[in-house]
Design an enzyme around this catalytic site. Structure first.
Site, short mmCIF file in Angstrom:
data_model
loop_
_atom_site.label_atom_id
_atom_site.label_comp_id
_atom_site.label_asym_id
_atom_site.label_seq_id
_atom_site.Cartn_x
_atom_site.Cartn_y
_atom_site.Cartn_z
CE LYS A 59 0.91 1.30 4.71
NZ LYS A 59 1.76 2.34 5.19
CB SER A 87 -0.19 -4.57 7.75
OG SER A 87 0.47 -3.77 8.54
CB ILE A 103 5.03 -0.24 0.90
CG1 ILE A 103 6.40 -1.32 0.80
CG2 ILE A 103 5.59 0.98 0.17
CD1 ILE A 103 6.72 -1.59 -0.46
N GLY A 104 3.79 -1.42 4.00
CA GLY A 104 2.72 -2.22 4.79
C GLY A 104 2.94 -3.53 4.61
N GLY A 105 4.11 -4.23 4.40
CA GLY A 105 4.41 -5.66 3.80
C GLY A 105 3.81 -6.37 5.22
CG ASP A 130 -0.97 0.48 8.27
OD1 ASP A 130 -1.69 1.20 8.60
OD2 ASP A 130 0.24 0.62 7.84
C1 LIG Z 1 1.80 5.06 10.10
C2 LIG Z 1 1.43 4.13 9.37
O1 LIG Z 1 2.18 3.51 8.33
C3 LIG Z 1 0.15 4.64 8.23
O2 LIG Z 1 -0.13 3.60 7.30
C4 LIG Z 1 0.63 3.08 9.94
O3 LIG Z 1 -0.32 3.53 10.81
C5 LIG Z 1 1.79 2.17 10.92
O4 LIG Z 1 1.07 1.09 11.04
P1 LIG Z 1 2.11 -0.36 11.70
O5 LIG Z 1 3.39 -0.16 11.20
O6 LIG Z 1 1.08 -1.59 11.44
O7 LIG Z 1 2.05 0.16 13.31
P2 LIG Z 1 1.80 -0.75 14.36
O8 LIG Z 1 2.51 -1.73 14.41
O9 LIG Z 1 0.37 -0.66 14.77
O10 LIG Z 1 2.67 0.33 15.70
C6 LIG Z 1 4.08 0.58 15.80
C7 LIG Z 1 4.07 1.79 16.65
O11 LIG Z 1 3.96 2.92 15.94
C8 LIG Z 1 3.25 3.83 16.77
N1 LIG Z 1 2.06 4.30 16.11
C9 LIG Z 1 1.52 3.66 15.34
C10 LIG Z 1 0.28 3.79 14.44
C11 LIG Z 1 -0.36 5.07 15.09
N2 LIG Z 1 -1.58 5.50 14.57
N3 LIG Z 1 0.26 5.74 16.14
C12 LIG Z 1 1.42 5.44 16.75
O12 LIG Z 1 1.70 5.98 17.51
C13 LIG Z 1 3.01 3.20 17.99
O13 LIG Z 1 4.14 3.45 18.87
C14 LIG Z 1 3.38 1.60 17.91
O14 LIG Z 1 3.95 0.99 18.62
N1 LIG Z 2 5.37 -11.03 7.71
C1 LIG Z 2 6.29 -10.28 7.93
N2 LIG Z 2 6.46 -9.20 6.87
C2 LIG Z 2 7.21 -7.91 7.26
N3 LIG Z 2 7.65 -7.81 8.38
C3 LIG Z 2 7.17 -8.34 9.51
C4 LIG Z 2 6.44 -9.65 9.21
N4 LIG Z 2 6.09 -10.26 10.34
C5 LIG Z 2 6.75 -9.44 11.07
N5 LIG Z 2 7.51 -8.24 10.63
C6 LIG Z 2 7.99 -7.33 11.46
O1 LIG Z 2 7.40 -6.27 11.32
C7 LIG Z 2 8.15 -5.12 10.90
C8 LIG Z 2 7.51 -3.86 10.02
O2 LIG Z 2 7.37 -4.52 8.79
P1 LIG Z 2 6.58 -4.05 7.53
O3 LIG Z 2 7.02 -4.52 6.25
O4 LIG Z 2 5.05 -4.24 7.83
O5 LIG Z 2 6.79 -2.48 7.73
P2 LIG Z 2 6.33 -1.27 6.99
O6 LIG Z 2 6.11 -1.49 5.42
O7 LIG Z 2 6.96 -0.03 7.50
O8 LIG Z 2 4.70 -1.31 7.51
P3 LIG Z 2 3.76 0.04 7.84
O9 LIG Z 2 3.52 0.83 6.63
O10 LIG Z 2 2.57 -0.81 8.07
O11 LIG Z 2 4.56 0.89 8.84
C9 LIG Z 2 9.57 -5.68 10.26
O12 LIG Z 2 10.61 -4.81 10.44
C10 LIG Z 2 9.58 -6.95 11.21
O13 LIG Z 2 10.35 -6.87 12.24
#
Ligand SMILES: C[C@](O)(CO)[C@H](O)COP(=O)(O)OP(=O)(O)OC[C@H]1O[C@@H](n2ccc(N)nc2=O)[C@H](O)[C@@H]1O
Ligand SMILES: Nc1ncnc2c1ncn2[C@@H]1O[C@H](COP(=O)(O)OP(=O)(O)OP(=O)(O)O)[C@@H](O)[C@H]1O
Length: 283
Positions: free
Chosen positions: A13, A105, A101-103, A138
């Site tokens: 995403k 999630s 890019i939400g991998g 996400d």
């Molecule tokens: C900012 C975005 O990338 C927008 O797409 C996402 O909402 C982040 O989503 P994500 O990586 O799935 O994040 P989560 O694993 O839920 O949260 C990681 C950490 O980011 C912070 N966090 C995240 C989302 C949010 N709305 N507020 C926060 O403060 C919190 O410290 C949390 O512990």
């Molecule tokens: N299946 C998985 N794929 C990717 N990362 C994973 C997975 N399971 C656990 N993780 C952990 O979650 C962390 C965040 O991974 P992700 O790829 O979702 O990040 P992101 O793209 O920054 O996501 P977002 O945009 O939701 O913040 C990784 O650094 C890893 O430690």
């Protein structure tokens, strides 16, 4: 006899804009953001097993088996549904981790939808999205599969249909910790809520960008380089940087120039996730 495998896409995403409105008591931030999917992502294969064991066969650097969001999603669904079946899982991982890019999630959502289908649980989308939210902010949008304007911590979703351009996505070779960016004292946390729908033009900024660009020279560099061709934006908390183009040919041309020095890819924006398109075809 070998069990048949089901292979499903797990798309990336982009956050087309991201405003931070405030911080809640639990430390999470109230956001307004627009999610759009890319026709680009991982592929996850599943094969049902009848002994209840959940096993991910692909190893991830730095992510232990039981901490993987794929395994967590499968275990929670199994527990909450009382299903006695298990699953073997393989993933072809191409999405960068910590790239915004939400991998992770998306992988969790593909697992929830894939197992709901294979285990024949009959859970509706609301129930799967609620379980998904516990795994990450996400996950719900990937469960629902339509581009959305998101509020709350990202869980209050209203479907939207922005343009679907071709994107150049640059992948700076740094992993940005979402928690670290959200705890930066310099982060702007007081953007006024947008109350008008659809979101008026001129609101495409990402409030995380100044903080991420300040901390990571690689991201700054990517923004500067792509910014020579189009508006260069940050997705989520980074590290990926993207820009839209009206055609694949134009996106390919810019990508070819930039990927001489940077890693990146070209992908089409899509308002319906390729996971949902595939599931629709199955049913
Ligand atoms: C900012 C975005 O990338 C927008 O797409 C996402 O909402 C982040 O989503 P994500 O990586 O799935 O994040 P989560 O694993 O839920 O949260 C990681 C950490 O980011 C912070 N966090 C995240 C989302 C949010 N709305 N507020 C926060 O403060 C919190 O410290 C949390 O512990
Ligand atoms: N299946 C998985 N794929 C990717 N990362 C994973 C997975 N399971 C656990 N993780 C952990 O979650 C962390 C965040 O991974 P992700 O790829 O979702 O990040 P992101 O793209 O920054 O996501 P977002 O945009 O939701 O913040 C990784 O650094 C890893 O430690």
């Amino acid at each position: 006899m070998t069990t048949p495998r089901l292979t499903l896409p797990s798309p990336a995403k982009l956050n087309l804009m991201l405003h931070i409105l405030g911080r809640r008591e639990d430390g999470y931030h109230e956001l307004q953001t627009i999610f759009q999917f890319l026709d680009y992502g991982d592929e996850i294969s599943f094969a049902v097993r009848d002994d209840g064991v959940i096993r991910l066969h692909t190893e991830f650097d730095g992510v232990p088996h039981d901490s993987n969001l794929i395994v967590k999603a499968a275990k929670q669904l199994q527990e909450q549904s009382g299903c006695a079946l298990g699953i073997d899982i393989w993933i072809d991982k191409i999405l960068p981790m910590g790239g915004g890019i939400g991998g992770g999630s998306s992988n969790a959502a593909t697992t929830l939808l894939g197992l709901n289908h294979l285990w024949q649980l009959g859970w509706d989308e609301d129930r799967l999205a609620a379980l998904g939210l516990k795994l990450g902010a996400d996950v719900p949008v990937f469960v629902r599969g339509h581009a959305a304007f998101a509020e709350g911590v990202g869980e209050k979703l209203t479907p939207v249909d922005p343009e679907e351009p071709w994107y150049v996505v640059l992948v700076p070779q740094v992993s940005v910790s979402t928690a670290e960016i959200f705890s930066d004292p310099l982060l702007t946390r007081n953007s006024p809520p947008i109350k008008v729908r659809p979101v008026p033009k001129g609101n495409s900024r990402n409030d995380c960008l100044p903080v991420v660009a300040r901390r990571y020279p690689e991201v700054r560099n990517a923004l500067n380089l792509l910014g020579k061709f189009t508006e260069a934006k940050l997705t989520g908390t980074g590290s990926c940087v993207f820009g839209g183009f009206p055609s694949k040919a134009e996106a390919d041309k810019v990508s070819a120039l930039l990927t001489e020095t940077l890693t990146g890819f070209v992908a089409k924006g899509s308002n319906v996730s390729m996971l949902h398109r595939k599931l629709q075809n199955l049913l």
